[in-house]
Motif scaffolding. Structure first.
Motif, mmCIF file in Angstrom:
data_model
loop_
_atom_site.group_PDB
_atom_site.id
_atom_site.type_symbol
_atom_site.label_atom_id
_atom_site.label_comp_id
_atom_site.label_asym_id
_atom_site.label_seq_id
_atom_site.Cartn_x
_atom_site.Cartn_y
_atom_site.Cartn_z
ATOM 1 N N PRO A 177 6.396 -14.472 6.303
ATOM 2 C CA PRO A 177 6.507 -13.071 5.886
ATOM 3 C C PRO A 177 6.124 -12.848 4.423
ATOM 4 C CG PRO A 177 8.685 -14.033 6.205
ATOM 5 C CD PRO A 177 7.709 -15.004 6.756
ATOM 6 N N ARG A 178 6.013 -13.920 3.646
ATOM 7 C CA ARG A 178 5.614 -13.804 2.241
ATOM 8 C C ARG A 178 4.103 -13.930 2.055
ATOM 9 N NH1 ARG A 178 9.274 -18.639 0.191
ATOM 10 N NH2 ARG A 178 8.352 -19.470 2.125
ATOM 11 N N THR A 179 3.368 -14.003 3.140
ATOM 12 C CA THR A 179 1.925 -14.232 3.070
ATOM 13 C C THR A 179 1.212 -13.186 2.230
ATOM 14 O OG1 THR A 179 1.853 -15.383 5.207
ATOM 15 C CG2 THR A 179 -0.188 -14.369 4.447
ATOM 16 N N THR A 180 1.429 -11.916 2.516
ATOM 17 C CA THR A 180 0.720 -10.856 1.811
ATOM 18 C C THR A 180 0.992 -10.922 0.313
ATOM 19 O OG1 THR A 180 0.726 -9.399 3.743
ATOM 20 C CG2 THR A 180 0.436 -8.353 1.594
ATOM 21 N N GLU A 181 2.256 -11.117 -0.054
ATOM 22 C CA GLU A 181 2.603 -11.182 -1.471
ATOM 23 C C GLU A 181 1.887 -12.339 -2.155
ATOM 24 O OE1 GLU A 181 4.032 -9.829 -4.894
ATOM 25 O OE2 GLU A 181 4.422 -8.837 -2.966
ATOM 26 N N ALA A 182 1.858 -13.483 -1.509
ATOM 27 C CA ALA A 182 1.205 -14.646 -2.103
ATOM 28 C C ALA A 182 -0.300 -14.452 -2.221
ATOM 29 C CB ALA A 182 1.507 -15.901 -1.283
ATOM 30 N N LEU A 183 -0.908 -13.800 -1.231
ATOM 31 C CA LEU A 183 -2.358 -13.635 -1.242
ATOM 32 C C LEU A 183 -2.840 -12.664 -2.313
ATOM 33 C CD1 LEU A 183 -3.255 -13.554 2.562
ATOM 34 C CD2 LEU A 183 -3.693 -15.401 0.932
ATOM 35 N N LYS A 184 -1.956 -11.801 -2.803
ATOM 36 C CA LYS A 184 -2.364 -10.860 -3.857
ATOM 37 C C LYS A 184 -2.949 -11.611 -5.045
ATOM 38 C CE LYS A 184 1.136 -7.406 -2.600
ATOM 39 N NZ LYS A 184 2.431 -6.796 -2.984
ATOM 40 N N GLY A 185 -2.285 -12.692 -5.441
ATOM 41 C CA GLY A 185 -2.775 -13.454 -6.577
ATOM 42 C C GLY A 185 -4.104 -14.126 -6.302
ATOM 43 N N TYR A 186 -4.294 -14.621 -5.084
ATOM 44 C CA TYR A 186 -5.548 -15.298 -4.760
ATOM 45 C C TYR A 186 -6.718 -14.318 -4.694
ATOM 46 C CZ TYR A 186 -3.054 -19.641 -3.939
ATOM 47 O OH TYR A 186 -2.300 -20.785 -4.118
ATOM 48 N N VAL A 187 -6.453 -13.102 -4.231
ATOM 49 C CA VAL A 187 -7.494 -12.074 -4.260
ATOM 50 C C VAL A 187 -7.802 -11.697 -5.703
ATOM 51 C CG1 VAL A 187 -8.064 -9.692 -3.625
ATOM 52 C CG2 VAL A 187 -6.929 -11.189 -1.964
ATOM 53 N N LEU A 188 -6.760 -11.556 -6.524
ATOM 54 C CA LEU A 188 -6.978 -11.212 -7.928
ATOM 55 C C LEU A 188 -7.763 -12.300 -8.658
ATOM 56 C CD1 LEU A 188 -6.444 -9.134 -10.159
ATOM 57 C CD2 LEU A 188 -4.351 -10.382 -10.714
ATOM 58 N N GLN A 189 -7.579 -13.552 -8.277
ATOM 59 C CA GLN A 189 -8.372 -14.627 -8.890
ATOM 60 C C GLN A 189 -9.864 -14.375 -8.697
ATOM 61 O OE1 GLN A 189 -6.891 -18.308 -7.227
ATOM 62 N NE2 GLN A 189 -4.797 -17.870 -7.892
ATOM 63 N N ALA A 190 -10.236 -13.939 -7.502
ATOM 64 C CA ALA A 190 -11.637 -13.650 -7.231
ATOM 65 C C ALA A 190 -12.123 -12.466 -8.066
ATOM 66 C CB ALA A 190 -11.834 -13.359 -5.744
ATOM 67 N N VAL A 191 -11.273 -11.447 -8.172
ATOM 68 C CA VAL A 191 -11.631 -10.269 -8.951
ATOM 69 C C VAL A 191 -11.736 -10.622 -10.431
ATOM 70 C CG1 VAL A 191 -10.877 -7.963 -9.646
ATOM 71 C CG2 VAL A 191 -10.576 -8.716 -7.274
ATOM 72 N N HIS A 192 -10.801 -11.432 -10.918
ATOM 73 C CA HIS A 192 -10.801 -11.822 -12.325
ATOM 74 C C HIS A 192 -12.075 -12.594 -12.673
ATOM 75 C CE1 HIS A 192 -9.110 -12.914 -16.215
ATOM 76 N NE2 HIS A 192 -9.433 -14.170 -15.973
ATOM 77 N N CYS A 193 -12.483 -13.494 -11.816
ATOM 78 C CA CYS A 193 -13.710 -14.254 -12.041
ATOM 79 C C CYS A 193 -14.910 -13.323 -12.087
ATOM 80 C CB CYS A 193 -13.881 -15.314 -10.958
ATOM 81 S SG CYS A 193 -15.384 -16.296 -11.109
ATOM 82 N N TRP A 194 -14.944 -12.348 -11.186
ATOM 83 C CA TRP A 194 -16.041 -11.371 -11.133
ATOM 84 C C TRP A 194 -16.060 -10.505 -12.393
ATOM 85 C CZ3 TRP A 194 -14.710 -6.004 -9.776
ATOM 86 C CH2 TRP A 194 -15.822 -5.158 -9.626
#
Length: 261
Positions: free
Chosen positions: A202-219
């Motif tokens: 159930p914590r999947t979505t919360e954890a994935l926020k950071g991994y998506v932001l990593q991609a955005v930050h690199c971009w």
């Protein structure tokens, strides 16, 4: 840097793309849109986009056959038919590791020319396990995300790529020695102390926020992962580190808090 971000759903997983998009909008001066699954949005058997057959061929070529063999690909008819079926019925996919770079190359080619400006990032939540080859130890390693265009965030990778606590593997090995078979995952998860994420957590979505932001930050900045273990932009190799970085306060280190809090 303003721009546009398109986030793609992974409907066979518990990841909530809309919630992740809302979280990004609160932190970025960017237009964040959510679309259907990438492999549906950019696939067409009527021309104008890669066909099911073409994408199935590319996924077959990206399949990892052995954790210790660099070469990938199995394009036998049965494998291609399997890949075609899982494109139409993604809930049937599972148990296969794909070369993340090969998958990323295929998805990049599927993006329409009109959607390839440098100020438009595509981020695909994917229901497939992806990996990268490690030259340092000559083996494949599962990954949670792969930065670039499109960025790939593997939902099963969140559970499988970072290593679980040592006790998890010790209990698994002990049970296997006693019974000749590995115990069900649910048994191990109930017996092992320590914090880690499991399939459909159930914590999947919360954890994935950071991994998506990593991609955005690199971009946005051209920077890679953060070295601070407490920061959502870090890339820990163990599950306790994932819990600490993605599910605990503070969300960001001092340097990145200025940009994203």
């Amino acid at each position: 840097m303003a721009g546009k971000i398109t986030l793609y759903r992974a409907p066979t997983t518990v990841a909530d793309a809309e919630e992740i998009a809302d979280w990004l909008r609160e932190r970025l001066a960017a237009d964040v849109a959510v679309r259907e699954r990438f492999l549906d949005a950019h696939r067409s058997d009527d021309g104008g986009a890669p066909s099911t057959e073409e994408l199935a061929e590319q996924f077959a070529e990206a399949r990892v056959s052995s954790p210790y063999e660099r070469e990938t690909g199995n394009t036998m008819l049965g494998i291609r038919r399997y890949e075609e079926r899982t494109l139409d019925h993604p809930e049937r996919a599972g148990g296969v590791l794909y070369d993340g770079v090969g998958v990323q190359r295929a998805l990049n080619a599927a993006i329409p020319e009109s959607e390839r400006p440098l100020d438009h990032l595509h981020v695909a939540l994917l229901d497939r396990a992806i990996g990268t080859w490690g030259d340092h130890d000559a083996r494949w390693h599962k990954r949670v995300n792969l930065l670039g265009q499109p960025a790939i965030v593997s939902v099963p990778g969140l559970y499988e790529a970072p290593a679980k606590p040592e006790q998890y593997y010790e209990e698994k090995q002990k049970t296997a020695l006693l019974s000749g078979d590995a115990p069900p995952r649910e048994v191990l998860e109930s017996e092992v102390e320590g914090e880690f994420l499991v399939a459909d957590d159930p914590r999947t979505t919360e954890a994935l926020k950071g991994y998506v932001l990593q991609a955005v930050h690199c971009w946005r900045t051209g920077e890679g992962f953060c070295e601070e273990e407490i920061c959502r932009l870090s890339n820990p190799h163990r599950q306790p580190g994932v819990v600490e970085a993605q599910l605990r306060d503070p969300e960001f280190c001092e340097a990145h808090a200025e940009s994203y809090e």
